[in-house]
Scaffold this active site. Structure first.
Site, mmCIF file in Angstrom:
data_model
loop_
_atom_site.group_PDB
_atom_site.id
_atom_site.type_symbol
_atom_site.label_atom_id
_atom_site.label_comp_id
_atom_site.label_asym_id
_atom_site.label_seq_id
_atom_site.Cartn_x
_atom_site.Cartn_y
_atom_site.Cartn_z
ATOM 1 N N GLY A 8 78.316 -23.010 -47.022
ATOM 2 C CA GLY A 8 77.404 -24.154 -47.143
ATOM 3 C C GLY A 8 77.638 -24.828 -48.484
ATOM 4 O O GLY A 8 76.732 -25.371 -49.112
ATOM 5 N N GLY A 11 76.797 -28.827 -49.688
ATOM 6 C CA GLY A 11 75.450 -29.374 -49.741
ATOM 7 C C GLY A 11 74.948 -29.590 -51.157
ATOM 8 O O GLY A 11 75.708 -29.509 -52.127
ATOM 9 N N GLN A 12 73.638 -29.849 -51.246
ATOM 10 C CA GLN A 12 73.039 -30.190 -52.543
ATOM 11 C C GLN A 12 73.225 -29.063 -53.562
ATOM 12 O O GLN A 12 73.624 -29.306 -54.702
ATOM 13 C CB GLN A 12 71.544 -30.496 -52.368
ATOM 14 C CG GLN A 12 70.933 -31.102 -53.621
ATOM 15 C CD GLN A 12 69.401 -31.133 -53.616
ATOM 16 O OE1 GLN A 12 68.747 -30.551 -52.740
ATOM 17 N NE2 GLN A 12 68.837 -31.806 -54.597
ATOM 18 N N ASP A 34 82.563 -24.568 -45.651
ATOM 19 C CA ASP A 34 81.575 -25.419 -44.977
ATOM 20 C C ASP A 34 82.177 -25.866 -43.647
ATOM 21 O O ASP A 34 83.297 -25.472 -43.292
ATOM 22 C CB ASP A 34 81.201 -26.616 -45.879
ATOM 23 C CG ASP A 34 79.788 -27.126 -45.612
ATOM 24 O OD1 ASP A 34 79.523 -27.547 -44.471
ATOM 25 O OD2 ASP A 34 78.949 -27.116 -46.522
ATOM 26 N N ASP A 52 82.404 -21.887 -39.836
ATOM 27 C CA ASP A 52 81.075 -22.049 -39.236
ATOM 28 C C ASP A 52 80.385 -20.693 -39.327
ATOM 29 O O ASP A 52 80.856 -19.714 -38.754
ATOM 30 C CB ASP A 52 81.230 -22.485 -37.769
ATOM 31 C CG ASP A 52 79.884 -22.640 -37.077
ATOM 32 O OD1 ASP A 52 78.854 -22.213 -37.641
ATOM 33 O OD2 ASP A 52 79.871 -23.175 -35.953
ATOM 34 N N TYR A 142 60.930 -23.999 -40.579
ATOM 35 C CA TYR A 142 61.727 -23.643 -41.754
ATOM 36 C C TYR A 142 61.055 -22.495 -42.523
ATOM 37 O O TYR A 142 61.702 -21.491 -42.858
ATOM 38 C CB TYR A 142 61.841 -24.899 -42.617
ATOM 39 C CG TYR A 142 62.562 -24.736 -43.920
ATOM 40 C CD1 TYR A 142 63.912 -24.403 -43.975
ATOM 41 C CD2 TYR A 142 61.904 -24.972 -45.134
ATOM 42 C CE1 TYR A 142 64.569 -24.296 -45.183
ATOM 43 C CE2 TYR A 142 62.551 -24.874 -46.344
ATOM 44 C CZ TYR A 142 63.888 -24.528 -46.369
ATOM 45 O OH TYR A 142 64.554 -24.431 -47.567
ATOM 46 N N LYS A 146 62.350 -18.670 -43.188
ATOM 47 C CA LYS A 146 62.566 -18.135 -44.537
ATOM 48 C C LYS A 146 61.749 -16.865 -44.762
ATOM 49 O O LYS A 146 62.229 -15.909 -45.374
ATOM 50 C CB LYS A 146 62.215 -19.195 -45.593
ATOM 51 C CG LYS A 146 63.197 -20.351 -45.661
ATOM 52 C CD LYS A 146 64.570 -19.899 -46.160
ATOM 53 C CE LYS A 146 65.557 -21.044 -46.264
ATOM 54 N NZ LYS A 146 66.922 -20.609 -46.563
HETATM 55 P P1 NAD Z 1 72.080 -28.850 -47.737
HETATM 56 O O1 NAD Z 1 71.555 -29.276 -46.417
HETATM 57 O O2 NAD Z 1 72.273 -29.869 -48.781
HETATM 58 O O3 NAD Z 1 73.452 -28.072 -47.551
HETATM 59 C C1 NAD Z 1 73.666 -27.134 -46.540
HETATM 60 C C2 NAD Z 1 75.154 -27.056 -46.279
HETATM 61 O O4 NAD Z 1 75.354 -26.099 -45.240
HETATM 62 C C3 NAD Z 1 75.740 -28.393 -45.777
HETATM 63 O O5 NAD Z 1 76.864 -28.728 -46.538
HETATM 64 C C4 NAD Z 1 76.106 -28.104 -44.336
HETATM 65 O O6 NAD Z 1 77.260 -28.787 -43.885
HETATM 66 C C5 NAD Z 1 76.344 -26.597 -44.384
HETATM 67 N N1 NAD Z 1 76.214 -25.986 -43.065
HETATM 68 C C6 NAD Z 1 75.324 -26.287 -42.090
HETATM 69 N N2 NAD Z 1 75.559 -25.541 -40.994
HETATM 70 C C7 NAD Z 1 76.605 -24.750 -41.290
HETATM 71 C C8 NAD Z 1 77.318 -23.778 -40.567
HETATM 72 N N3 NAD Z 1 77.009 -23.479 -39.301
HETATM 73 N N4 NAD Z 1 78.352 -23.140 -41.179
HETATM 74 C C9 NAD Z 1 78.691 -23.455 -42.446
HETATM 75 N N5 NAD Z 1 78.064 -24.386 -43.179
HETATM 76 C C10 NAD Z 1 77.031 -25.029 -42.603
HETATM 77 O O7 NAD Z 1 71.108 -27.694 -48.242
HETATM 78 P P2 NAD Z 1 70.836 -27.241 -49.742
HETATM 79 O O8 NAD Z 1 69.718 -28.084 -50.252
HETATM 80 O O9 NAD Z 1 72.077 -27.140 -50.502
HETATM 81 O O10 NAD Z 1 70.188 -25.815 -49.481
HETATM 82 C C11 NAD Z 1 70.964 -24.641 -49.471
HETATM 83 C C12 NAD Z 1 70.021 -23.466 -49.227
HETATM 84 O O11 NAD Z 1 68.985 -23.455 -50.216
HETATM 85 C C13 NAD Z 1 69.311 -23.505 -47.874
HETATM 86 O O12 NAD Z 1 69.154 -22.185 -47.400
HETATM 87 C C14 NAD Z 1 67.951 -24.066 -48.219
HETATM 88 O O13 NAD Z 1 66.985 -23.636 -47.300
HETATM 89 C C15 NAD Z 1 67.719 -23.468 -49.575
HETATM 90 N N6 NAD Z 1 66.743 -24.238 -50.360
HETATM 91 C C16 NAD Z 1 67.036 -25.509 -50.789
HETATM 92 C C17 NAD Z 1 66.088 -26.231 -51.513
HETATM 93 C C18 NAD Z 1 66.374 -27.616 -52.014
HETATM 94 O O14 NAD Z 1 65.460 -28.268 -52.561
HETATM 95 N N7 NAD Z 1 67.585 -28.120 -51.890
HETATM 96 C C19 NAD Z 1 64.841 -25.645 -51.794
HETATM 97 C C20 NAD Z 1 64.569 -24.376 -51.283
HETATM 98 C C21 NAD Z 1 65.538 -23.659 -50.598
HETATM 99 N N1 SER Z 2 63.407 -28.645 -50.719
HETATM 100 C C1 SER Z 2 63.127 -27.879 -49.551
HETATM 101 C C2 SER Z 2 62.551 -28.716 -48.473
HETATM 102 O O1 SER Z 2 61.859 -29.652 -48.814
HETATM 103 C C3 SER Z 2 62.178 -26.759 -49.876
HETATM 104 O O2 SER Z 2 62.708 -25.590 -49.384
HETATM 105 O O3 SER Z 2 62.765 -28.445 -47.333
#
Ligand code: NAD
Ligand code: SER
Length: 312
Positions: A8, A11-12, A34, A52, A142, A146
Site C-alpha cells: 500500500g 497512498g498517503q 501496490d 495485490d 471501517y 480496525k
Molecule cells: P491510502 O488510501 O492513501 O493508501 C492505501 C494504498 O493501498 C493505496 O495506494 C492503494 O492503491 C493501496 N491498496 C489498496 N488495495 C490494495 C491491495 N489489494 N493490494 C495492495 N495495495 C492496495 O491510505 P493511507 O491514508 O495511506 O492509509 C494507510 C493505512 O493507514 C490504512 O490502513 C488506514 O486505515 C490507516 N490510517 C490512515 C489514516 C490517515 O489519516 N491517512 C488514519 C488512520 C489510519
Molecule cells: N483519516 C482516517 C479516516 O478519516 C481515520 O482513520 O478515515
C-alpha cells in the site's frame, strides 16, 4: 541488511514512509508494493513490485522467496470509501491482515506493522482525552474492521508470539501525497483551496473537533515504535497516538493568519455522522511512557509547513 516491504506504498502514508525508510536504511532494501503497474514518480528511487494483498499465493511467494523480514501493511479502505462498499472493505481490511499475521506466525516475517485508527472508538466512548482502554463500540464499517484487526493482532502476539506493532493514527495531514477517502481529508483539502484562493466548502460543521497529526510526526512515530525494544511494547492491540486537535473553524482561523482573504463555507454531509462518532482529543500517555512518543508539530507549525510546501 534486512529487507522491508511496504504494502500500500502509493497512498498517503506509504509514500512518505517508503521515502523515510529508504533514507534510514538503504533504497535497495526497502521495497514498495501496490496495485499499480509502475511506481509513482516519488518512489522511483528504489525497488517496486506490483502486488495485490488479497492475492495470498503471490504475497506469500514474494515474501518467502525474497526473504522479506519486516512488513508495513497499509492497504485498506478508509472510513468514507468503506461505507460505500462495506463487504469489500471488510474483505480488504481483514483478509490482508490474516495473510501477513500467518506469515509472521510461521516465522517468515520477524516484525509486522499494521495501522489502526481513531475510528475504533464510537459514540459511547468518552470523547475528550479518550483513554487507551475504554468503551469501544464503533459504528462505521471501517471502525469495526480496525477494532477486529486490533483484537487479532493481540491474539497472534499472545498465542503465537508474533511481533506485531500498531498505532491508532488520528487524521493525518500531509502535502507529498493526497489522502485516500477518509473523514479527516477535509483538513488536507482545505490547504489546496486556500493556496488556489478559492472558497473551501467544508463537509463538516465548524465545531467538529477531531484528533489530527502532521505526517512527519506520524512517520517518526511509526519508525520509533518499530525500533523500540520488544519488551517496551506492552500493548499489542494498538497504541493511542495524539498530535493536535482542532475544529474546521480553528483551522481556518489559523490559515487566515497567513492568507487573510481565505474563505470557508460549511456544507455538512453524510461524513458529519462519522466525525461525530469519533473522539475530540486522545490521551496518548501510555505511548509516551512505554516507548517515548512525543509529537512535535502544534497547529501553527503544521499550518505553516503545509502552506509553505503544498503545490497549488
Ligand atoms: P491510502 O488510501 O492513501 O493508501 C492505501 C494504498 O493501498 C493505496 O495506494 C492503494 O492503491 C493501496 N491498496 C489498496 N488495495 C490494495 C491491495 N489489494 N493490494 C495492495 N495495495 C492496495 O491510505 P493511507 O491514508 O495511506 O492509509 C494507510 C493505512 O493507514 C490504512 O490502513 C488506514 O486505515 C490507516 N490510517 C490512515 C489514516 C490517515 O489519516 N491517512 C488514519 C488512520 C489510519
Ligand atoms: N483519516 C482516517 C479516516 O478519516 C481515520 O482513520 O478515515
Amino acid at each position: 541488511m534486512k529487507k522491508i516491504l511496504v504494502i500500500g506504498s502509493n497512498g498517503q502514508i506509504g509514500t512518505e514512509l517508503v521515502l523515510s525508510l529508504r533514507e534510514r536504511f538503504s533504497s535497495a532494501t526497502v521495497i514498495a508494493a501496490d496495485l499499480g503497474e509502475n511506481a509513482p514518480e516519488l518512489l522511483k528511487n528504489g525497488p517496486y513490485v506490483k502486488l495485490d494483498v488479497l492475492d495470498k499465493t503471490s504475497v506469500r511467494d514474494y515474501i518467502i522467496s525474497n526473504e522479506i523480514k519486516e512488513v508495513y501493511l497499509l492497504a485498506a479502505l478508509l472510513s468514507v470509501t468503506a461505507e460505500k462498499n462495506p463487504a469489500f472493505a471488510w474483505q480488504l481490511n481483514m483478509d490482508g491482515l490474516f495473510i501477513l499475521l500467518d506469515l509472521a506466525k510461521e516465522k517468515y516475517i520477524d516484525k509486522l506493522f499494521w495501522p489502526s485508527s481513531i475510528a475504533v472508538f464510537g459514540p459511547t466512548t468518552p470523547a475528550n482525552n479518550t483513554p487507551q482502554h475504554t468503551t469501544m463500540e464503533p459504528t462505521t464499517v471501517y471502525g469495526i474492521s480496525k477494532l477486529a484487526g486490533e483484537r487479532w493482532c493481540e491474539y497472534y502476539h499472545k498465542k503465537y508470539q508474533v511481533d506485531v506493532r500498531s498505532l491508532r493514527y488520528p487524521g493525518l495531514i500531509s502535502y507529498k501525497s493526497p489522502p485516500g477517502g477518509g473523514t479527516t481529508d477535509y483538513a488536507v483539502d482545505i490547504f489546496y483551496k486556500a493556496k488556489e484562493g478559492t472558497i473551501f466548502d467544508c463537509f463538516l460543521n465548524e465545531q467538529t473537533e477531531l484528533p489530527m497529526l502532521f505526517m512527519e510526526d506520524a512517520i517518526r512515530a511509526t519508525i520509533e515504535l518499530m525500533e523500540a525494544p520488544s519488551e517496551n511494547i506492552k500493548i499489542r492491540s494498538s497504541y493511542n497516538l495524539a498530535g493536535v486537535s482542532f475544529t474546521p473553524a480553528i483551522l481556518s482561523a489559523e490559515i487566515k493568519n497567513h492568507l487573510p482573504d481565505f474563505q470557508i463555507k460549511y456544507k455538512p454531509d453524510f461524513r458529519q455522522a462519522i466525525a461525530d462518532s469519533w473522539p475530540n482529543t486522545i490521551d496518548d500517555s501510555i505511548a509516551k511512557q512505554q516507548w517515548g512518543w512525543q509529537a512535535k508539530f502544534d497547529l501553527p507549525r503544521l499550518v505553516d509547513e503545509m502552506l509553505k510546501n503544498i503545490r497549488k
